[in-house]
Design a protein around this motif. Structure first.
Motif, PDB file in Angstrom:
ATOM      1  N   LEU A  84      88.575  32.709  18.365  1.00 17.77           N
ATOM      2  CA  LEU A  84      87.398  31.682  18.443  1.00 17.77           C
ATOM      3  C   LEU A  84      88.028  30.075  17.925  1.00 17.77           C
ATOM      4  O   LEU A  84      87.298  29.329  18.141  1.00 17.77           O
ATOM      5  CB  LEU A  84      86.270  31.815  17.678  1.00 17.77           C
ATOM      6  N   ARG A 135      90.214  35.031  24.602  1.00 16.88           N
ATOM      7  CA  ARG A 135      89.021  35.109  25.521  1.00 16.88           C
ATOM      8  C   ARG A 135      89.045  34.302  26.617  1.00 16.88           C
ATOM      9  O   ARG A 135      88.322  34.105  27.354  1.00 16.88           O
ATOM     10  CB  ARG A 135      87.898  34.691  24.634  1.00 16.88           C
ATOM     11  N   TYR A 179      72.443  41.955  19.389  1.00 16.39           N
ATOM     12  CA  TYR A 179      71.373  41.150  19.295  1.00 16.39           C
ATOM     13  C   TYR A 179      69.869  41.989  19.429  1.00 16.39           C
ATOM     14  O   TYR A 179      68.734  41.320  18.905  1.00 16.39           O
ATOM     15  CB  TYR A 179      71.321  39.962  20.098  1.00 16.39           C
ATOM     16  N   HIS A 198      75.336  39.898  26.487  1.00 21.39           N
ATOM     17  CA  HIS A 198      74.410  39.908  25.951  1.00 21.39           C
ATOM     18  C   HIS A 198      73.188  39.584  26.309  1.00 21.39           C
ATOM     19  O   HIS A 198      72.023  40.386  26.144  1.00 21.39           O
ATOM     20  CB  HIS A 198      74.516  38.828  24.708  1.00 21.39           C
ATOM     21  N   PHE A 233      87.495  38.956  13.631  1.00 21.82           N
ATOM     22  CA  PHE A 233      86.170  38.636  13.513  1.00 21.82           C
ATOM     23  C   PHE A 233      85.088  39.875  13.547  1.00 21.82           C
ATOM     24  O   PHE A 233      84.405  40.201  12.482  1.00 21.82           O
ATOM     25  CB  PHE A 233      85.535  37.762  14.420  1.00 21.82           C
ATOM     26  N   PHE A 258      82.500  25.636  22.005  1.00 23.71           N
ATOM     27  CA  PHE A 258      83.666  25.725  21.076  1.00 23.71           C
ATOM     28  C   PHE A 258      84.966  25.627  21.858  1.00 23.71           C
ATOM     29  O   PHE A 258      85.988  25.077  21.274  1.00 23.71           O
ATOM     30  CB  PHE A 258      83.711  27.034  20.156  1.00 23.71           C
ATOM     31  N   TYR A 310      72.611  31.657  27.205  1.00 16.46           N
ATOM     32  CA  TYR A 310      73.608  32.001  26.274  1.00 16.46           C
ATOM     33  C   TYR A 310      74.620  30.588  26.148  1.00 16.46           C
ATOM     34  O   TYR A 310      75.554  30.351  26.976  1.00 16.46           O
ATOM     35  CB  TYR A 310      74.396  33.273  26.144  1.00 16.46           C
ATOM     36  N   ASN A 338      75.919  28.365  19.279  1.00 19.49           N
ATOM     37  CA  ASN A 338      75.593  29.885  19.495  1.00 19.49           C
ATOM     38  C   ASN A 338      74.174  30.187  19.908  1.00 19.49           C
ATOM     39  O   ASN A 338      73.510  30.673  19.404  1.00 19.49           O
ATOM     40  CB  ASN A 338      76.048  30.685  18.198  1.00 19.49           C
ATOM     41  N   TYR A 375      72.593  37.018  10.889  1.00 19.80           N
ATOM     42  CA  TYR A 375      73.487  37.556  11.827  1.00 19.80           C
ATOM     43  C   TYR A 375      73.987  38.966  11.598  1.00 19.80           C
ATOM     44  O   TYR A 375      73.961  39.957  12.388  1.00 19.80           O
ATOM     45  CB  TYR A 375      74.673  36.642  12.172  1.00 19.80           C
ATOM     46  N   LYS A 393      81.347  45.130  22.635  1.00 19.67           N
ATOM     47  CA  LYS A 393      81.020  44.617  24.186  1.00 19.67           C
ATOM     48  C   LYS A 393      82.003  43.606  24.810  1.00 19.67           C
ATOM     49  O   LYS A 393      82.597  42.934  23.977  1.00 19.67           O
ATOM     50  CB  LYS A 393      79.721  44.238  24.135  1.00 19.67           C
ATOM     51  N   GLN A 425      77.243  27.686  24.415  1.00 22.06           N
ATOM     52  CA  GLN A 425      78.252  27.551  23.278  1.00 22.06           C
ATOM     53  C   GLN A 425      78.978  26.145  23.967  1.00 22.06           C
ATOM     54  O   GLN A 425      78.886  25.845  24.812  1.00 22.06           O
ATOM     55  CB  GLN A 425      79.264  28.723  23.103  1.00 22.06           C
ATOM     56  N   ASP A 475      81.527  37.556  27.823  1.00 23.00           N
ATOM     57  CA  ASP A 475      81.576  37.407  26.473  1.00 23.00           C
ATOM     58  C   ASP A 475      79.975  37.300  26.098  1.00 23.00           C
ATOM     59  O   ASP A 475      79.509  37.571  25.137  1.00 23.00           O
ATOM     60  CB  ASP A 475      82.388  36.050  26.103  1.00 23.00           C
ATOM     61  N   LEU A 476      79.357  36.200  26.818  1.00 19.92           N
ATOM     62  CA  LEU A 476      77.928  35.670  26.798  1.00 19.92           C
ATOM     63  C   LEU A 476      76.874  36.381  27.583  1.00 19.92           C
ATOM     64  O   LEU A 476      75.952  36.766  26.840  1.00 19.92           O
ATOM     65  CB  LEU A 476      78.103  34.275  26.634  1.00 19.92           C
TER      66      LEU A 476
HETATM   67  C1  SOE Z   1      82.368  34.208  20.829  1.00 20.46           C
HETATM   68  O1  SOE Z   1      81.837  33.861  22.171  1.00 20.46           O
HETATM   69  C2  SOE Z   1      81.283  35.257  20.341  1.00 20.46           C
HETATM   70  O2  SOE Z   1      81.793  35.906  19.078  1.00 20.46           O
HETATM   71  C3  SOE Z   1      80.963  36.436  21.410  1.00 20.46           C
HETATM   72  O3  SOE Z   1      82.360  37.430  21.445  1.00 20.46           O
HETATM   73  C4  SOE Z   1      79.833  37.331  20.664  1.00 20.46           C
HETATM   74  O4  SOE Z   1      79.728  38.700  21.403  1.00 20.46           O
HETATM   75  C5  SOE Z   1      78.792  36.611  20.299  1.00 20.46           C
HETATM   76  O5  SOE Z   1      77.983  37.400  19.661  1.00 20.46           O
HETATM   77  C6  SOE Z   1      78.988  35.368  19.839  1.00 20.46           C
HETATM   78  O6  SOE Z   1      80.016  34.421  20.420  1.00 20.46           O
END
Ligand code: SOE
Length: 401
Positions: free
Chosen positions: A232, A180, A137, A197, A18, A169, A165, A277, A339, A108, A167, A193-194
């Motif tokens: 993911l 992850r 970001y 950011h 990715f 998934f 943040y 996201n 993005y 990161k 998600q 992960d989140l």
């Molecule tokens: C997955 O959770 C992920 O791709 C993260 O690893 C990224 O850093 C984030 O930008 C979006 O979500």
């Protein structure tokens, strides 16, 4: 196409899934949109699976490939190592790359622990190479414009940041245990992960963290082991009677005080059903407020207290005008970007740093501070105490090895 008479920086990238795809796209497109003194050359791609890396190199436009990152960093035709592998290999590759005299650009969070992050910083500083960490970001034009508003005093003193943040998934309990979700590979779950950011955005826009206290929760304690994944998405193994313990957080929530007196609330979760996201923040200052949401990333909502009574409220700014950083390099106003462009914008700064001989922010210093906040949240979730960031920075001195 590399420009005539331009300085070049020859890239060797480790990893090609990715993040490898997004970084490759940025290398390919940066010179199409931006005039930089240094242009990237996609010299070599590296991955352990020869068939996979060969195919990826051909598809994404890399000139050669390697199957061992140690060979890659010894190559004389490579100037910069880009690390887009899972978190448990960042430190080893980055330190070895710096010692081989290569510039380092790392995904990161830069490391698994604060100690590792500090050793990485020490290596890049000792070897005098350029370093950056991919907190992309920040490079959305709307976030850059938010920074300009704050720096020019339009919001006045900052009181609050409210960052999320969100998600969803992995909400299916049968979603397999991808890397992850494996602490020995990722270091942590939603936190690194989140929340990492959100921490970066808060440091960029509000200032340095002073202290934090938080909680971490794992809702689904066991998951089927995986058989192949992109990190993911994943399929459960065909022998998926094999369940393994999930040892990372599904959700991390914390509150913070900043050095400048502002306070913040932070929520990072992979269990916010319906939120794919949702990287969002709102900042409130004495003269105004701003709001941003990745899912509408070209827009910034802005409120000014000085607006006349009756007309006060959030206005919606589409950050595609010349006034908005990076925007004019792309399309005419109101023609939105996405993005992938945040990665191109960051790359412009990296190329500029290579040209001028400095490490633009976010660099490994930012990576270390970010890791300190992550570690403080983790520590507070077990001790149930407030953890001071300067305390944790002073406590954790670099160890050998
Ligand atoms: C997955 O959770 C992920 O791709 C993260 O690893 C990224 O850093 C984030 O930008 C979006 O979500």
């Amino acid at each position: 196409m590399v420009g005539v008479n331009k300085k070049q920086v020859r890239i060797g990238m480790v990893g090609y899934k990715f993040m490898g795809k997004v970084h490759s796209h940025a290398y390919r497109d940066v010179s199409f949109f931006f005039e930089t003194n240094v242009e990237p050359v996609m010299q070599a791609l590296c991955g352990r699976d020869e068939k996979g890396v060969k195919e990826a190199a051909a598809k994404m436009g890399w000139m050669s490939y390697e199957t061992d990152w140690r060979h890659l960093i010894q190559r004389e035709d490579i100037d910069l190592i880009d690390i887009v592998t899972p978190n448990n290999s960042h430190a080893e590759i980055a330190i070895a790359a710096a010692e081989a005299g290569k510039h380092v650009y790392c995904e990161k969070p830069i490391a698994m622990t604060l100690d590792q992050a500090r050793r990485m910083l020490e290596a890049v500083e000792k070897n005098n190479v350029i370093h950056m960490v991919n907190y992309n970001y920040r490079f959305s034009p709307a976030v850059q414009y938010a920074k300009k508003l704050i720096e020019s005093g339009r919001l006045g003193k900052i009181y609050h940041i409210r960052a999320q943040y969100l998600q969803d998934f992995i909400m299916d309990a049968e979603f397999p245990l991808v890397w992850r979700l494996n602490k020995s590979v990722s270091g942590s779950g939603a936190l690194g992960d989140l929340a990492a950011h959100s921490i970066d955005l808060a440091r960029f826009l509000v200032g340095e963290f002073k202290e934090v206290t938080g909680i971490m929760e794992t809702f689904i304690k066991h998951r089927p082991s995986e058989a192949g994944s992109s990190g993911l998405t994943g399929q459960a193994s065909s022998t998926s009677t094999q369940y393994r313990e999930v040892d990372v957080d599904d959700a991390s929530i914390f509150i913070a005080r900043f050095e400048n007196g502002a306070v913040g609330t932070f929520e990072a979760t992979r269990f916010a059903g319906g939120n794919r996201n949702g990287n969002r923040f709102e900042i409130n200052g004495e003269k105004g407020s701003i709001r941003w949401d990745l899912e509408n990333m070209n827009n910034l909502e802005v409120y000014f207290h000085e607006d006349e009574p009756g007309l006060q409220g959030f206005r919606l700014i589409n950050c595609t005008e010349d006034e908005h950083p990076y925007a004019s390099a792309y399309w005419p106003s109101a023609h939105i970007i996405g993005y992938e462009h945040t990665f191109i914008n960051l790359l412009v700064e990296l190329l500029n740093g290579v040209d001028k001989g400095f490490s633009p922010s976010p660099n490994f210093i930012d990576g270390v501070y970010n890791q300190a906040v992550l570690q403080a949240v983790e520590q507070s979730s077990t001790s149930k105490q407030w953890i001071s960031i300067s305390g944790i920075m002073n406590e954790n001195t670099v160890t050998e090895g």
